[in-house]
Structure formats: C-alpha cells, structure tokens
Design a protein around this motif. Structure first.
Motif, PDB file in Angstrom:
ATOM      1  N   ALA A   1       9.381 -15.599  22.374  1.00  0.00           N
ATOM      2  CA  ALA A   1       9.492 -14.183  22.032  1.00  0.00           C
ATOM      3  C   ALA A   1      10.605 -13.928  21.031  1.00  0.00           C
ATOM      4  CB  ALA A   1       9.726 -13.366  23.300  1.00  0.00           C
ATOM      5  N   GLU A   2      11.704 -14.671  21.133  1.00  0.00           N
ATOM      6  CA  GLU A   2      12.825 -14.442  20.204  1.00  0.00           C
ATOM      7  C   GLU A   2      12.513 -14.868  18.777  1.00  0.00           C
ATOM      8  OE1 GLU A   2      13.701 -18.243  22.610  1.00  0.00           O
ATOM      9  OE2 GLU A   2      12.964 -16.204  22.980  1.00  0.00           O
ATOM     10  N   ASN A   3      11.456 -15.635  18.600  1.00  0.00           N
ATOM     11  CA  ASN A   3      11.056 -16.062  17.257  1.00  0.00           C
ATOM     12  C   ASN A   3       9.914 -15.225  16.689  1.00  0.00           C
ATOM     13  OD1 ASN A   3      12.966 -18.105  17.120  1.00  0.00           O
ATOM     14  ND2 ASN A   3      11.612 -19.637  17.992  1.00  0.00           N
ATOM     15  N   MET A   4       9.618 -14.095  17.339  1.00  0.00           N
ATOM     16  CA  MET A   4       8.616 -13.167  16.835  1.00  0.00           C
ATOM     17  C   MET A   4       9.342 -11.993  16.182  1.00  0.00           C
ATOM     18  SD  MET A   4       5.771 -13.156  19.893  1.00  0.00           S
ATOM     19  CE  MET A   4       4.961 -14.685  20.406  1.00  0.00           C
ATOM     20  N   GLN A   5       9.151 -11.825  14.868  1.00  0.00           N
ATOM     21  CA  GLN A   5       9.871 -10.811  14.121  1.00  0.00           C
ATOM     22  C   GLN A   5       8.905  -9.843  13.441  1.00  0.00           C
ATOM     23  OE1 GLN A   5      13.389 -12.320  11.911  1.00  0.00           O
ATOM     24  NE2 GLN A   5      12.679 -14.369  12.466  1.00  0.00           N
ATOM     25  N   VAL A   6       9.420  -8.662  13.114  1.00  0.00           N
ATOM     26  CA  VAL A   6       8.593  -7.628  12.495  1.00  0.00           C
ATOM     27  C   VAL A   6       9.214  -7.177  11.184  1.00  0.00           C
ATOM     28  CG1 VAL A   6       7.792  -6.834  14.749  1.00  0.00           C
ATOM     29  CG2 VAL A   6       9.757  -5.729  13.679  1.00  0.00           C
ATOM     30  N   ALA A   7       8.358  -6.642  10.316  1.00  0.00           N
ATOM     31  CA  ALA A   7       8.811  -6.132   9.024  1.00  0.00           C
ATOM     32  C   ALA A   7       7.836  -5.071   8.547  1.00  0.00           C
ATOM     33  CB  ALA A   7       8.902  -7.263   7.996  1.00  0.00           C
ATOM     34  N   ALA A   8       8.334  -4.166   7.715  1.00  0.00           N
ATOM     35  CA  ALA A   8       7.489  -3.170   7.062  1.00  0.00           C
ATOM     36  C   ALA A   8       7.445  -3.493   5.577  1.00  0.00           C
ATOM     37  CB  ALA A   8       8.039  -1.767   7.290  1.00  0.00           C
ATOM     38  N   LEU A   9       6.297  -3.287   4.963  1.00  0.00           N
ATOM     39  CA  LEU A   9       6.144  -3.575   3.548  1.00  0.00           C
ATOM     40  C   LEU A   9       7.127  -2.722   2.733  1.00  0.00           C
ATOM     41  CD1 LEU A   9       4.205  -5.145   1.547  1.00  0.00           C
ATOM     42  CD2 LEU A   9       3.095  -2.925   1.212  1.00  0.00           C
ATOM     43  N   PRO A  10       7.935  -3.325   1.871  1.00  0.00           N
ATOM     44  CA  PRO A  10       8.850  -2.551   1.027  1.00  0.00           C
ATOM     45  C   PRO A  10       8.067  -1.701   0.021  1.00  0.00           C
ATOM     46  CG  PRO A  10       9.541  -4.853   1.155  1.00  0.00           C
ATOM     47  CD  PRO A  10       8.152  -4.778   1.713  1.00  0.00           C
ATOM     48  N   THR A  11       8.193  -0.385   0.137  1.00  0.00           N
ATOM     49  CA  THR A  11       7.481   0.543  -0.746  1.00  0.00           C
ATOM     50  C   THR A  11       8.385   1.728  -1.079  1.00  0.00           C
ATOM     51  OG1 THR A  11       6.557   1.803   1.100  1.00  0.00           O
ATOM     52  CG2 THR A  11       5.244  -0.043   0.272  1.00  0.00           C
TER      53      THR A  11
END
Length: 544
Positions: free
Chosen positions: A342-352
């Motif tokens: 679980a600690e190696n699951m990361q999230v990001a939002a597309l830079p816009t």
C-alpha cells in the motif's frame, strides 16, 4: 535313421499329456483316454497324436502338480478370486464415475465462465485493436478506468478518467487522474476534450488520445456508471480513503465527508468523485481524490479470494463493470499485483491550467510538467517533486523576482511577495497589471537557466504555472509573477481574506469576494488580452 515310436510309446505319451491337462476342478486325476469308457473319439485321437490344448502354468511357488491343484480347488482360493474380480469391477466403475464428474465439472465451469464473460467483456473490436499487450516498459502495465458520475458538466463525459500504472517487478502502482475536459489535439490542429472524443469516437478514440497525451501504451480498459460504481464499492465492503480535505459540495450531493482516513460506502465514494468545490486548486484536488478512490478500489479488489470463490464473486460483479479482459485474465491480473504494498501506491493529477473557448472551460495540458511527471513515475519516484527539495535545489537569494496582481484579488501581490521573501527570494518590485483578467497565477521566466528558479517560486507559493515567454511579457527581473484569481483559493484555505487596507483578516470579517485592488505600486502595461485558448499575449510590465 531313427526308428518309428511304437504304439505303446504313443499311448504312454498321450496318457501323460492327458493327466497334465486342465479340465475342471476335481479332487483326483481322471483316467487316461484309453481306459475311459465312452470317451470322446475326437479328443482321444488328439491325445494319441500328442496334441496339447491346456497345460498347467509354471508357478512361482515351485509346488508340484498335486499341490497346485489342491490349492486351486480350495473354497477360500475361489472366493478370493471372485472377491478380487468384484473389487476390480468396483474400482473401474468408481474411476469412470470420477472421470465423468471431472468432465462434467470442466464443462460446467466452462459454461459458467462463459456466462460471466458474456456480461463482463466488451464486444468492441476497435477497442481491442487499440490496446496492446506490451507497454514497452518491462513488466509495467497501463490500464484506463472511466466512470460516468452524471455530475451535469458540459463536455465532461466520462466524469472520471484514471490511468493506472502497475509494475509488480518494481512493486509500484500509480493512479493518474485526467480531467475529462482536458483539451487535446486530435489531428494536429483540431482541438477537443477527452470527454468529447469518447462521445464521438468511442473508447478506441479515447485510448488513442490518452496514449498520445501521456506517451504510453494502454493494455486494458474498464468502464462503469455511477449506480454500478456505488454498488461495486458496497459489494466489496467499502473502501478506505485518506481524504486531503473536507468535502462539502451541494451540487455533488447532500452529504459531508471529513478530511483524513475514511471508510466510504458506495454513495459516499460517488459523492467524493463528483465533488469539485475545493478551497485550493479545485481541479487538481478533485483529480487526486478520484485517483485515491481508484487506488482504494484496486486494493480491495486484490483481496478477493481465489479459486471457486473468486468465480462466484465475479458472477455477482459481472453486471456492474465492463472491460476488455475476461474473468480468467482479471484473476491473473489481480494476482500479479497482489504483492504491491500500500505504501508504494501513489496518486497524481494531470498537470493542467484552465482556459476558455467558445464559452466552455477546458483544462490545457502543461506538456513539460506532464513529461517530467511521467519520467519520475517510470523511475519509481514521487509523481511531483517535493516543494522543499525544489527550494533546496537553488540559491533563492541570487534571483530577483517581481510580483504583480492580475486577478483583482485584494492584497495578493503584497502577500505573495512576503511569502517569497520568507524563503529567500530577492523581491524587487510589486504592483498591479493594467487589466485584471488573469484566472490563474503565472510564473514567467526568460532564459532557460531560470526555469529552476521559476519552479521554486511555484513551490514557495503553492500555486501557479511556469511559462517561458519574453515576447508577450516585458520584465527586468529573473522571474515575473502575475497573481491570478485563483489566489482566492489560497486565502479561503486559511479562512482568511484581505480588507480594504490590504490587511489579512478572518473571512468572517469581510466577504472573500471583494474585488477592489488597492495596491499602489507602478502598474504594468498590457500588450494584449488573454486569448481564447488561455495562452497569454500578456498584460506585461511596461516599467522594464
């Protein structure tokens, strides 16, 4: 020449052969053919000629003929032979029954799996042609998840687009949220949104657009609507999500979710994905929440038991989601990523950044930032660099910065300048642009070697988009900052605003929607207005 045997010798040999033949189980040897009254003449002639029809077999016990016959004539021997034969028949029948059961189970499983697949698998040849098995990045696999949450936004179907990158070998997983109103070019000139592409060109067109936008090769695709999404979450027993802030949005639903670790039911998960009324960077925050929900859903899916229980569970879920994978392929995929921690699951939002065209608001991709994000993800790093690391990578005191208010937010330039001074930047000039038309905060630089300084300014402010442009903007400093209307979100996040005197006060003392600007420093002249695409032909600083 040998002499022909006499008749006596023939008879003697025939008698011995007769005594050695097996007829029936009797207790005493039968008389020879020659002494038996009424003997069959054909058998007698055969015996005289020395023909042997049956002889006693050799035995491993080395017993003589009489002992052998006595043993075979015992009742227990016969009963054992009969019992052994019966056991052999029973074993054969049982083996055949087991084989029939196995075949029946295989056929039933095949029919059962086909029944699941008929509801689960998308029958779209163009979709399958658009997907590839090999991402070209080792064991990494890219999957596209689309959800229609019916939030009523124009051109925003689907309402959630999340790209999942899973790499069991590197033990990493990333969820990248893409706004459905992200503006993309389809043929090098025509521009439309991802949602509009899906509506006009179908899933295959969306896959092609996402591949081009991120520079990836998608291998899998899944789609779901709001009602089925809520039911899927409930069927899995809810999902655990660490929300970045409180969620209150009357347009998304009549509920409230508190920041922090939460166990969300189906309706709550849909509400979290729909909501976009966030205090800071609303589009980015919404994207990260959607990515967090996608990761939590993936974690819960990997906990589903295997074997027959898995097929029973998938039978209940097949009506809720549709995908390119059949039930067996989904099981193999979930098994392959089960070991990712679980600690190696990361999230990001597309830079816009936001822009308007034909009365619609779009998110325009920040290409350089997207490239940097994908490079970091491929390297197994955090999607975005830590603000402290960015600031620590430069000598802030060696860069000059000018800050101007272009979003009609009271005191914005003064406050931003103070924030930059606190981290060491040499802020030499503040003021107002001649036109208060900027929706977003821009951090402009001229020379390429000043890019790191511009990135550090964004990190220090916590808001803004970097832009290399010396044509539309005129400035003498190393970095030129234009504060946009999005600065209100920074103040709202602190429950603060600015009064008429330029002082920061609690939001309760003054309406945060105040629009007057009281900054008295020199104004910057404008070369032209903001164009329809959101690119800036700039309200530049004419003092330079």
């Amino acid at each position: 020449m040998s002499r022909k045997p006499s008749s006596y010798n023939y008879k003697r040999l025939s008698s011995r052969v007769r005594e050695s033949t097996i007829e029936t189980h009797v207790s005493a040897p039968r008389p020879s053919v020659g002494h038996r009254k009424g003997a069959n003449q054909r058998y007698a002639r055969s015996a005289v000629r020395g023909e042997i029809h049956q002889v006693l077999p050799n035995t491993t016990t080395r017993e003589d003929r009489f002992a052998y016959e006595a043993r075979m004539n015992r009742r227990s021997y016969v009963e054992r032979n009969v019992a052994a034969g019966r056991r052999r028949k029973i074993a054969l029948v049982a083996a055949l029954a087991v084989l029939i059961v196995i075949v029946a189970c295989v056929v039933a499983s095949f029919v059962f799996a086909n029944g699941i697949n008929s509801r689960l698998v998308l029958d779209d040849s163009s979709l399958k042609s658009a997907l590839v098995a090999d991402s070209g990045e080792g064991k990494a696999t890219y999957s596209l998840l689309c959800a229609d949450f019916d939030d009523g936004e124009d051109g925003a179907s689907p309402d959630s687009i999340v790209v999942m990158r899973t790499d069991p070998e590197a033990n990493t997983a990333y969820a990248i949220s893409l706004p459905s109103n992200t503006r993309v070019s389809t043929d090098g000139s025509s521009r439309t949104s991802l949602g509009e592409i899906r509506a006009s060109e179908g899933s295959a067109g969306l896959i092609s657009a996402v591949n081009s936008l991120l520079g990836i090769k998608l291998s899998h695709y899944a789609t779901i609507d709001a009602q089925n999404f809520a039911q899927l979450v409930d069927e899995l027993g809810g999902i655990d999500v660490n929300l970045p802030e409180d969620i209150v949005d009357a347009q998304a639903g009549d509920m409230r979710l508190s920041a922090g670790e939460q166990t969300l039911g189906g309706e709550q998960a849909v509400f979290a994905c729909r909501a976009d009324d966030y205090a800071v960077n609303a589009e980015e925050t919404r994207g990260k929440v959607q990515a967090l929900v996608a990761v939590a859903l993936m974690q819960k899916a990997t906990s589903v038991e295997g074997g027959f229980g898995y097929y029973m569970r998938m039978d209940g879920l097949a009506n809720l989601v549709q995908t390119d994978m059949d039930v067996k392929a989904i099981g193999a995929f979930l098994e392959s990523i089960r070991s990712i921690s679980a600690e190696n699951m990361q999230v990001a939002a597309l830079p816009t950044y936001s822009a308007q065209s034909s009365g619609k608001t779009y998110q325009v991709p920040a290409d350089d930032a997207i490239t940097e994000m994908m490079n970091r993800i491929r390297a197994g790093e955090t999607p975005q660099a830590n603000a402290a690391d960015v600031l620590g990578s430069i000598d802030a005191g060696s860069y000059t910065v000018s800050v101007y208010n272009g979003g009609d937010v009271v005191g914005a330039a003064s406050e931003a300048a103070d924030m930059l001074r606190q981290v060491g930047f040499n802020v030499t000039d503040t003021g107002n642009t001649s036109m208060q038309v900027y929706d977003e905060t821009l951090v402009v630089y001229g020379d390429a070697d000043k890019e790191n300084a511009a990135n550090a300014v964004v990190a220090a402010l916590g808001i803004g988009r970097t832009l290399q442009d010396t044509v539309h903007y005129s400035f003498d400093t190393n970095v030129y900052v234009v504060i946009g209307k999005d600065w209100r979100t920074v103040l709202a996040a602190r429950n603060e605003t600015v009064d008429e005197d330029g002082n920061i006060v609690p939001l309760s003392q003054k309406d945060a929607s105040a629009t007057s600007s009281d900054e008295s420093n020199s104004s910057a002249s404008s070369d032209s207005d903001v164009d329809a695409e959101g690119s800036f032909a700039a309200a530049a600083n004419s003092a330079a």
